[in-house]
Scaffold this motif. Structure first.
Motif: not given
Lengths: 113, 114
Positions: A2-3, A93, A101, A103-105, B35, B41-45, B100, B105
Motif C-alpha cells: 500500500q501507499q 500525492l 493524506l 496514512f500508513g499503518q 478522517y 486500524q490506520k487512519v482513513e480519508f 499541500f 488534526f
C-alpha cells in the motif's frame, strides 16, 4: 503493497537510545508528513518534508526523504519515556490538489525508562 | 497556539440514529477534512472540503455521510442511519494557505454505535 507502509510495526527501546522508523510509498508525492498518536488520542503533527527536500530537523527529530527509493525515515534521538506513542507517515500525492493524506499503518514505539 | 477542536469527545448512539460530529478548524485555514480510524486500524480519508464544496471523497463517504460548513467557523460531519461498523474515532483536520501544507488534526470524536 500500500501507499505508506511503515516498518517496523513495533519498536521497543530503552530511554536515551535512538529510534528509527521507516516509511515506504508507491506513488509520487508532493510531501510526506509524520504524525504522533498517543493511545486513543488525537494526531499530533510532527514534521512535513517536501518532495524536493532530502532532510529536515525539528528538535530531536530528523526526517529524511529519498524520492528515488520512495522512502522516508523518522529518527528520534535520545528518546524519552514520553515519546512512547504510535508514529504514522502520511503522504500527499502529487496529482491530488485537495490535500488528502494517505496514512500508513504506523509504528508503535515503546520507550522503557 | 491555534488548534482544531472537536465536539463531543465521545458519542454513543443507537443503530439507525443520525449523529452530527462538530469541528472548529483553525480560523485562517481554507481546507477541511474528515478522517476516521477504526480501532486498531490506520487512519482513513473520508472527505475534503474547500470553497464551500466537497473537493474529494473516498469510497467510504457514501450517501450516508454529508458535510456542511453552516457558518464561518464550524465544519460538521453528519452520519445518517448509523451502523455498527460506523463505530470509530472520527478526526477533523484543517490546512492553511495551500492544500499541500501541514494538516492539523483535532483530538477526535469517538463514536460508538450500539
Amino acid at each position: 503493497s500500500q501507499q505508506g507502509e511503515e516498518d517496523p510495526q513495533a519498536l521497543s527501546i530503552q530511554e536515551g537510545e535512538n529510534a528509527t522508523m521507516n516509511c515506504s510509498y508507491k506513488t509520487s508525492i508532493n510531501n510526506l508528513q509524520w504524525y504522533r498518536q498517543n493511545s486513543g488520542r488525537g494526531l499530533v503533527h510532527l514534521i512535513l518534508i517536501r518532495s524536493n527536500e532530502r532532510e529536515k530537523h525539528s528538535g530531536r527529530l530528523r526526517v529524511t526523504l529519498d524520492t528515488s527509493k520512495k522512502s522516508s525515515s523518522l529518527l528520534i534521538t535520545a528518546s524519552r519515556a514520553a515519546d512512547t506513542a504510535s508514529y504514522f507517515c502520511a503522504t500527499a500525492l502529487i496529482y491530488n490538489q485537495g490535500g488528502k493524506l494517505i496514512f500508513g499503518q504506523g509504528t508503535e514505539l515503546s520507550v522503557k525508562p | 497556539e491555534p488548534e482544531v477542536t472537536q465536539t463531543p469527545s465521545h458519542q454513543v448512539t443507537q443503530m439507525g440514529q443520525e449523529v452530527i460530529l462538530r469541528c472548529v478548524p483553525i480560523s485562517n485555514h481554507l481546507y477541511f477534512y474528515w478522517y476516521r480510524q477504526i480501532l486498531g486500524q490506520k487512519v482513513e480519508f473520508l472527505v475534503s472540503f474547500y470553497n464551500n464544496e466537497i473537493s474529494e471523497k473516498s469510497e467510504i463517504f457514501d450517501d450516508q455521510f454529508s458535510v456542511e460548513r453552516p457558518d464561518g467557523s464550524n465544519f460538521t460531519l453528519k452520519i445518517r442511519s448509523t451502523k455498527l461498523e460506523d463505530s470509530a474515532m472520527y478526526f477533523c483536520a484543517s490546512s492553511g494557505a495551500g492544500s499541500f501544507s501541514e494538516a492539523f488534526f483535532g483530538q477526535g470524536t469517538r463514536l460508538t454505535v450500539v
